[in-house]
Scaffold this motif. Structure first.
Motif, PDB file in Angstrom:
ATOM      1  N   THR A 139      14.498   0.813  -3.134  1.00 34.51           N
ATOM      2  CA  THR A 139      13.091   1.182  -3.224  1.00 34.51           C
ATOM      3  C   THR A 139      12.508   0.875  -4.600  1.00 34.51           C
ATOM      4  N   GLN A 140      13.319   1.008  -5.641  1.00 40.90           N
ATOM      5  CA  GLN A 140      12.854   0.699  -6.989  1.00 40.90           C
ATOM      6  C   GLN A 140      12.617  -0.793  -7.147  1.00 40.90           C
ATOM      7  N   ILE A 141      13.499  -1.613  -6.569  1.00 37.91           N
ATOM      8  CA  ILE A 141      13.337  -3.069  -6.622  1.00 37.91           C
ATOM      9  C   ILE A 141      12.080  -3.490  -5.871  1.00 37.91           C
ATOM     10  N   LEU A 142      11.873  -2.892  -4.688  1.00 39.66           N
ATOM     11  CA  LEU A 142      10.672  -3.193  -3.912  1.00 39.66           C
ATOM     12  C   LEU A 142       9.417  -2.823  -4.686  1.00 39.66           C
ATOM     13  N   TYR A 143       9.481  -1.698  -5.385  1.00 37.20           N
ATOM     14  CA  TYR A 143       8.326  -1.258  -6.165  1.00 37.20           C
ATOM     15  C   TYR A 143       8.015  -2.238  -7.301  1.00 37.20           C
ATOM     16  N   LEU A 144       9.063  -2.800  -7.897  1.00 35.56           N
ATOM     17  CA  LEU A 144       8.870  -3.728  -9.005  1.00 35.56           C
ATOM     18  C   LEU A 144       8.406  -5.100  -8.535  1.00 35.56           C
ATOM     19  N   ILE A 145       8.849  -5.515  -7.343  1.00 34.83           N
ATOM     20  CA  ILE A 145       8.522  -6.850  -6.838  1.00 34.83           C
ATOM     21  C   ILE A 145       7.180  -6.877  -6.127  1.00 34.83           C
ATOM     22  N   LEU A 146       6.973  -5.927  -5.219  1.00 30.27           N
ATOM     23  CA  LEU A 146       5.756  -5.914  -4.415  1.00 30.27           C
ATOM     24  C   LEU A 146       4.553  -5.467  -5.247  1.00 30.27           C
ATOM     25  N   PRO A 147       3.381  -6.017  -4.951  1.00 28.02           N
ATOM     26  CA  PRO A 147       2.174  -5.565  -5.661  1.00 28.02           C
ATOM     27  C   PRO A 147       1.802  -4.148  -5.244  1.00 28.02           C
ATOM     28  N   ASP A 148       1.401  -3.345  -6.187  1.00 30.73           N
ATOM     29  CA  ASP A 148       0.981  -1.977  -5.889  1.00 30.73           C
ATOM     30  C   ASP A 148      -0.504  -2.014  -5.526  1.00 30.73           C
ATOM     31  N   LEU A 149      -0.780  -2.276  -4.259  1.00 29.72           N
ATOM     32  CA  LEU A 149      -2.157  -2.441  -3.807  1.00 29.72           C
ATOM     33  C   LEU A 149      -2.924  -1.130  -3.764  1.00 29.72           C
ATOM     34  N   SER A 150      -2.197  -0.015  -3.760  1.00 29.37           N
ATOM     35  CA  SER A 150      -2.879   1.285  -3.745  1.00 29.37           C
ATOM     36  C   SER A 150      -3.705   1.494  -5.012  1.00 29.37           C
ATOM     37  N   ARG A 151      -3.356   0.789  -6.098  1.00 26.92           N
ATOM     38  CA  ARG A 151      -4.137   0.886  -7.330  1.00 26.92           C
ATOM     39  C   ARG A 151      -5.560   0.370  -7.142  1.00 26.92           C
ATOM     40  N   LEU A 152      -5.711  -0.552  -6.199  1.00 28.75           N
ATOM     41  CA  LEU A 152      -7.002  -1.208  -6.006  1.00 28.75           C
ATOM     42  C   LEU A 152      -7.751  -0.670  -4.798  1.00 28.75           C
ATOM     43  N   ASN A 157       0.802  -1.213   0.000  1.00 31.73           N
ATOM     44  CA  ASN A 157       0.000   0.000   0.000  1.00 31.73           C
ATOM     45  C   ASN A 157       0.840   1.270   0.000  1.00 31.73           C
ATOM     46  N   ILE A 158       2.156   1.127   0.184  1.00 29.83           N
ATOM     47  CA  ILE A 158       3.016   2.319   0.219  1.00 29.83           C
ATOM     48  C   ILE A 158       4.177   2.208  -0.766  1.00 29.83           C
ATOM     49  N   THR A 159       4.060   1.356  -1.771  1.00 27.30           N
ATOM     50  CA  THR A 159       5.163   1.179  -2.724  1.00 27.30           C
ATOM     51  C   THR A 159       5.489   2.476  -3.456  1.00 27.30           C
ATOM     52  N   GLN A 160       4.465   3.230  -3.851  1.00 29.60           N
ATOM     53  CA  GLN A 160       4.710   4.494  -4.548  1.00 29.60           C
ATOM     54  C   GLN A 160       5.377   5.508  -3.615  1.00 29.60           C
ATOM     55  N   ASP A 161       4.999   5.474  -2.337  1.00 28.40           N
ATOM     56  CA  ASP A 161       5.638   6.360  -1.356  1.00 28.40           C
ATOM     57  C   ASP A 161       7.100   5.972  -1.146  1.00 28.40           C
ATOM     58  N   LEU A 162       7.384   4.662  -1.226  1.00 28.99           N
ATOM     59  CA  LEU A 162       8.765   4.208  -1.075  1.00 28.99           C
ATOM     60  C   LEU A 162       9.654   4.752  -2.198  1.00 28.99           C
ATOM     61  N   VAL A 163       9.116   4.747  -3.406  1.00 30.90           N
ATOM     62  CA  VAL A 163       9.877   5.272  -4.544  1.00 30.90           C
ATOM     63  C   VAL A 163      10.165   6.759  -4.341  1.00 30.90           C
ATOM     64  N   GLN A 164       9.146   7.495  -3.899  1.00 34.34           N
ATOM     65  CA  GLN A 164       9.341   8.921  -3.638  1.00 34.34           C
ATOM     66  C   GLN A 164      10.356   9.150  -2.526  1.00 34.34           C
ATOM     67  N   LEU A 165      10.303   8.285  -1.508  1.00 29.64           N
ATOM     68  CA  LEU A 165      11.265   8.393  -0.408  1.00 29.64           C
ATOM     69  C   LEU A 165      12.682   8.151  -0.897  1.00 29.64           C
ATOM     70  N   GLY A 166      12.850   7.168  -1.798  1.00 24.47           N
ATOM     71  CA  GLY A 166      14.169   6.888  -2.354  1.00 24.47           C
ATOM     72  C   GLY A 166      14.712   8.060  -3.151  1.00 24.47           C
ATOM     73  N   ARG A 167      13.827   8.731  -3.894  1.00 25.72           N
ATOM     74  CA  ARG A 167      14.261   9.895  -4.676  1.00 25.72           C
ATOM     75  C   ARG A 167      14.663  11.043  -3.764  1.00 25.72           C
ATOM     76  N   LEU A 168      13.927  11.222  -2.675  1.00 26.73           N
ATOM     77  CA  LEU A 168      14.234  12.308  -1.749  1.00 26.73           C
ATOM     78  C   LEU A 168      15.552  12.086  -1.010  1.00 26.73           C
ATOM     79  N   SER A 169      15.908  10.802  -0.832  1.00 28.26           N
ATOM     80  CA  SER A 169      17.139  10.492  -0.088  1.00 28.26           C
ATOM     81  C   SER A 169      18.393  10.869  -0.876  1.00 28.26           C
ATOM     82  N   ARG A 170      18.279  10.910  -2.217  1.00 31.45           N
ATOM     83  CA  ARG A 170      19.407  11.208  -3.104  1.00 31.45           C
ATOM     84  C   ARG A 170      20.566  10.220  -2.904  1.00 31.45           C
ATOM     85  N   ASN A 171      20.243   9.066  -2.391  1.00 34.60           N
ATOM     86  CA  ASN A 171      21.232   8.005  -2.189  1.00 34.60           C
ATOM     87  C   ASN A 171      20.990   6.919  -3.231  1.00 34.60           C
ATOM     88  N   PRO A 172      21.941   6.662  -4.130  1.00 37.60           N
ATOM     89  CA  PRO A 172      21.730   5.665  -5.190  1.00 37.60           C
ATOM     90  C   PRO A 172      21.366   4.284  -4.665  1.00 37.60           C
TER      91      PRO A 172
END
Length: 259
Positions: free
Chosen positions: A200-213, A179-194
């Motif tokens: 966070t990008q891997i988690l977004y790709l693996i975990l289901p994006d339940l917020s869509r539903l 439910n927070i995969t999209q927030d994780l991606v945003q958090l990763g971008r804000l961290s500016r840490n590669p």
């Protein structure tokens, strides 16, 4: 015939769960709404209508989620622990038929559960003279069912190769993270840490994006506006594809287990 065997397994799961739990759960939901419609005005008279509408959707989601997780993780695991799985395997039933039948059976239970609770919620809203966007509530209920079916596939997959307790924990963890995969991606971008961005990008790709539903907010705060039709279709396809993929993984693992 494959379809007939899947239907028999699904029917047995449906009858077992409905007989043991479903009526009590529907009764509990009705009781919760009856108490809420009396108690909420005491706390927030000016916003009681919006609060009750929100509360009904949230309570429906939580109750159905608990059923999907606890029943779903035990569908295969309990068969393995009790060794009754040997009886099924001894018959001319494939591993894919067992997994599919169990999934469809519990999905049918969830469909009945969500439908019943939605009708009850609408009845309370109608008799309480609470303004409500009926179309949005119905759409949200349909997508809640899709989300629960996806959670069921996750629960079955974990239940195939872990203990019941661990499967429950892992399924709830995936639900929360999903439910927070999209927030994780945003958090990763804000961290500016590669490194963090990669994780966070891997988690977004693996975990289901339940917020869509999750369309509860659309139903509660969207008035009569419904989500874009194209978006609904894409999200519908996303949930179906992800569920099929998870069931394929479950079948693969299950077929390689020794009993």
């Amino acid at each position: 015939m494959t379809i007939s065997r899947i239907f028999v397994i699904a029917k047995n799961v449906f009858q077992e769960v409905v007989r043991d739990r479903i009526l009590y759960i529907i009764g509990l939901y009705t009781l919760i709404l009856a108490v809420a419609i009396r108690v909420l005005p005491e706390f927030a008279a000016s916003t009681q209508n919006k609060m009750f509408l929100d509360f009904g959707m949230v309570a429906m989601s939580v109750i159905a989620l608990i059923v999907a997780v606890f029943v779903g993780t035990g569908l295969i695991n309990k068969e393995i622990e009790k060794r009754t799985i040997l009886v099924l395997i001894a018959k001319p039933i494939s591993h894919s038929e067992i997994i599919t039948g169990k999934f469809l059976g519990l999905s049918a239970v969830l469909a009945v559960l969500v439908t019943s609770m939605t009708v009850i919620d609408l009845i309370f809203l109608q008799f309480g003279n609470i303004p409500h966007p009926t179309a949005s509530i119905l759409v949200a209920a349909v997508f809640l069912f899709l989300q629960l079916s996806l959670i069921t596939a996750i629960a079955i997959t974990f239940g195939v190769f872990t203990s019941s307790l661990l499967a429950v924990i892992l399924t709830f963890a995936v639900y929360l993270m999903g439910n927070i995969t999209q927030d994780l991606v945003q958090l990763g971008r804000l961290s500016r840490n590669p490194a963090i961005q990669s994780v966070t990008q891997i988690l977004y790709l693996i975990l289901p994006d339940l917020s869509r539903l999750d369309l509860k907010n659309d139903a509660v705060y969207g008035l009569q506006a419904l989500p874009d039709f194209t978006t609904l279709i894409l999200n519908l396809g996303y949930s179906l594809i992800y569920s099929v993929m998870l069931l394929a993984i479950a079948v693969f693992i299950f077929s390689r287990r020794e009993f």
